[in-house]
Design a protein around this motif. Structure first.
Motif, PDB file in Angstrom:
ATOM      1  N   PRO A  97       0.826  -1.212   0.000  1.00 25.22           N
ATOM      2  CA  PRO A  97       0.000   0.000   0.000  1.00 25.22           C
ATOM      3  C   PRO A  97       0.861   1.264   0.000  1.00 25.22           C
ATOM      4  CG  PRO A  97      -0.022  -1.031   2.178  1.00 25.22           C
ATOM      5  CD  PRO A  97       0.752  -1.946   1.277  1.00 25.22           C
ATOM      6  N   HIS A  98       0.307   2.329  -0.585  1.00 27.20           N
ATOM      7  CA  HIS A  98       1.028   3.608  -0.608  1.00 27.20           C
ATOM      8  C   HIS A  98       0.075   4.764  -0.303  1.00 27.20           C
ATOM      9  CE1 HIS A  98       4.543   1.669  -2.254  1.00 27.20           C
ATOM     10  NE2 HIS A  98       3.783   1.103  -3.185  1.00 27.20           N
ATOM     11  N   PRO A  99       0.435   5.624   0.676  1.00 28.25           N
ATOM     12  CA  PRO A  99      -0.340   6.833   0.951  1.00 28.25           C
ATOM     13  C   PRO A  99       0.112   7.948   0.019  1.00 28.25           C
ATOM     14  CG  PRO A  99       1.383   6.538   2.612  1.00 28.25           C
ATOM     15  CD  PRO A  99       1.513   5.391   1.650  1.00 28.25           C
TER      16      PRO A  99
ATOM     17  N   CYS B  89       4.685   9.316  -2.532  1.00 27.58           N
ATOM     18  CA  CYS B  89       4.252   8.444  -1.441  1.00 27.58           C
ATOM     19  C   CYS B  89       4.694   9.058  -0.123  1.00 27.58           C
ATOM     20  CB  CYS B  89       4.851   7.053  -1.616  1.00 27.58           C
ATOM     21  SG  CYS B  89       4.407   5.952  -0.254  1.00 27.58           S
TER      22      CYS B  89
ATOM     23  N   ASN C   7       4.713   7.374   2.731  1.00 28.83           N
ATOM     24  CA  ASN C   7       5.494   6.444   3.533  1.00 28.83           C
ATOM     25  C   ASN C   7       6.924   6.845   3.172  1.00 28.83           C
ATOM     26  OD1 ASN C   7       6.904   4.315   4.657  1.00 28.83           O
ATOM     27  ND2 ASN C   7       5.358   2.798   4.089  1.00 28.83           N
TER      28      ASN C   7
ATOM     29  N   HIS D   1       9.642   5.046   1.356  1.00 28.83           N
ATOM     30  CA  HIS D   1       9.317   4.735  -0.047  1.00 28.83           C
ATOM     31  C   HIS D   1       9.685   5.903  -0.963  1.00 28.83           C
ATOM     32  CE1 HIS D   1       5.992   1.532   0.970  1.00 28.83           C
ATOM     33  NE2 HIS D   1       7.182   1.217   1.421  1.00 28.83           N
TER      34      HIS D   1
ATOM     35  N   LEU E 226       9.735   6.662  -4.944  1.00 29.28           N
ATOM     36  CA  LEU E 226       8.294   6.714  -5.276  1.00 29.28           C
ATOM     37  C   LEU E 226       7.820   8.171  -5.230  1.00 29.28           C
ATOM     38  CD1 LEU E 226       5.694   5.748  -6.164  1.00 29.28           C
ATOM     39  CD2 LEU E 226       5.592   4.202  -4.249  1.00 29.28           C
TER      40      LEU E 226
END
Ligand SMILES: [Cu+2]
Length: 511
Positions: free
Chosen positions: A423-425, A477, A479, A482, A487
């Motif tokens: 998952p990525h915020p 992202c 996180n 990441h 990202l």
């Protein structure tokens, strides 16, 4: 003869085969190495999307953002001049802090504490913050997470400014246009500086005459409500609320409400639920929910970087309600001395796709000027010379990640498609996006405006926004490790340029 030559031939063939493998690998390794200094507008893979507006860009030079005569520097994208309504100095230091009696850690503080002071403003205020870096090694900045500030105030090292070195200072000026809950944090070596506490809350109160989207009952409760910033942050394994471990008591008489402004500053999701009372989710990422119904036994999952404002009424019987923050901390709302015990996370989750009731979006997502894909993947390769499995955006690895190019006024659609196994915020700077659909299911509740959107592995979100804030904006992202691993992408307005540089030798490391 043949028997004598064959070992030679075999060696030659083996050598050629080895070269055929090694030479491309060396080339891949070499081309993956980021230059020592580079502009984000030179390395990005320019994308203009699909739609009627893309045609107007034909013939435009692309890299560099237009010719010098018509170019606008990020430095020119500033707040109006004039006296500030809110002026303060925030000073960052590296120091040891006490998290609990006898428990200390190396941290970064703002004005001597972590989190730093809560910045408070009223909607429409011109805010001026003088940021001083007293002792944070490697430089630091302040980014105003979720606030659609002018680009020059966005605080991204190497894109909108240089990192502020030890002994230096930088002034941020912006109008707090939107009431809501936000936060500030460093955007230099952010995966380390945020973790170590270079951050704080921002609360923008509504202007006196601003209507509430919550309806009359919510307006009545808000009249007497206590306002509680609840910035949640982990220092190592220790979760804190406003810098304190354990429960945060909020003394209110029975029947009185508290507006608890949950801010998730960590890298993973924060589940929030309420024990002993129902609640309303008043706002998401700074935007009011339209007609939020009272719910019970539902967890609100707050993405990394996201905010959730909960309206909780202290029970009439004199007990306390507990706003549980991940299960190890809580905001306890009730009369002074009221006891409460921890509650279990409900199995059901509040789904923002259906919560609340619809209201006008202020844009027509059915007729976008431009549509983009943001496909997150993972592939073997080299990232800055390092072999491994690396994040990709539309098939590219950092720094050759997409530069989504838009023009001012565009209605933009973006499809975020996560095929990366994790998952990525996802966090777009300078704009709020509205969720149109998830996995093809259209949003049917309140308009879900967000700046920090959790996209699970395998999920596809369609979002839309109006390109109304010119600049060069990270779209990455949250996180933060990441982001460090590449990202990251950018949204760029045609004709905007930056004089700032990224790269090992630039001193700027935004992630
Ligand atoms: Cu991520």
């Amino acid at each position: 003869m043949t028997a004598e030559r064959s070992p030679v031939v075999r060696r030659v063939v083996a050598g050629l085969v080895a070269a055929a493998v090694v030479v491309p690998l060396v080339l891949l390794w070499q081309t993956s190495r980021a230059p020592g200094r580079f502009s984000v507008t030179e390395t990005g893979a320019f994308e203009r999307g699909s739609g009627p507006r893309t045609a107007t860009l034909e013939g435009h030079a692309g890299h560099g953002g237009g010719n010098a005569a018509t170019a606008t520097s990020v430095d020119a994208l500033v707040a109006p001049t004039g006296p500030a309504d809110v002026a303060l100095t925030l000073t960052a230091r590296a120091e040891r802090v006490e998290l609990a009696p006898g428990v200390t850690t190396d941290a970064y503080t703002v004005n001597g504490t972590t989190p730093g002071p809560t910045v408070r403003a009223v909607q429409g205020d011109l805010v001026e913050v003088t940021f001083v870096n007293e002792s944070v090694p490697g430089g630091a900045t302040l980014h105003w997470h979720g606030m659609d500030v002018p680009n020059a105030a966005d605080g991204v090292a190497g894109v909108t400014q240089d990192a502020v070195s030890v002994g230096g200072s930088h002034t941020y000026r912006f109008v707090a246009d939107d009431a809501g809950t936000y936060w500030y944090h460093s955007h230099q070596v952010s995966h380390e500086q945020v973790r170590k506490g270079l951050l704080g809350a921002v609360v923008v109160a509504p202007a006196d005459d601003a209507p509430t989207a919550g309806g009359p009952e919510v307006a009545r409760l808000l009249d007497d409500a206590v306002d509680v910033p609840a910035l949640v942050h982990r220092y190592g394994a220790r979760r804190t609320v406003q810098g304190t471990t354990g429960d945060l008591p909020v003394a209110v008489p029975p029947g009185t409400a508290a507006r608890v402004r949950v801010i998730n500053t960590d890298n993973g999701v924060l589940p929030v639920w309420v024990g002993g009372a129902g609640f309303r989710l008043l706002a998401v990422d700074g935007t009011d929910v339209h007609d939020p119904p009272e719910v019970r036994d539902r967890a609100v999952v707050v993405p990394a970087g996201g905010r959730a404002d909960l309206l909780v009424v202290a029970p009439a019987d004199g007990a306390a309600a507990r706003v549980e923050l991940g299960g190890s901390s809580a905001v306890v709302v009730g009369p002074d001395g009221a006891t409460s015990s921890p509650t279990r996370r409900p199995t059901a989750t509040l789904d923002l796709l259906t919560y609340g009731t619809p209201a006008p979006l202020g844009l027509d997502p059915a007729a976008p000027d431009r549509s983009f894909d943001y496909v997150i993947g993972r592939a073997p390769g080299f990232l800055d010379g390092k072999p491994g499995m690396h994040w990709t955006v539309n098939g590219h690895t950092y720094p050759d990640v997409p530069m989504f190019e838009v023009a001012r006024g565009d209605v933009v659609r973006m499809r975020i498609d996560n095929r990366s196994g994790t998952p990525h915020p996802m966090h777009l700077h300078g704009h709020h996006v509205v969720v149109l659909s998830r996995d093809g299911v259209a949003a049917s509740g309140s308009p879900w405006w967000t700046d920090s959107l959790e996209v699970a592995d395998g999920e596809v979100y369609d979002v839309a926004f109006v390109a109304d804030n010119p600049g060069i904006w990270m779209d990455h992202c949250h996180n933060l490790p990441h982001a460090t691993e590449g990202l990251v992408a950018h949204l760029m307005y045609t004709g905007v340029t930056t004089p700032y540089l990224l790269g090992h030798d630039s001193g700027n490391v935004p992630e």
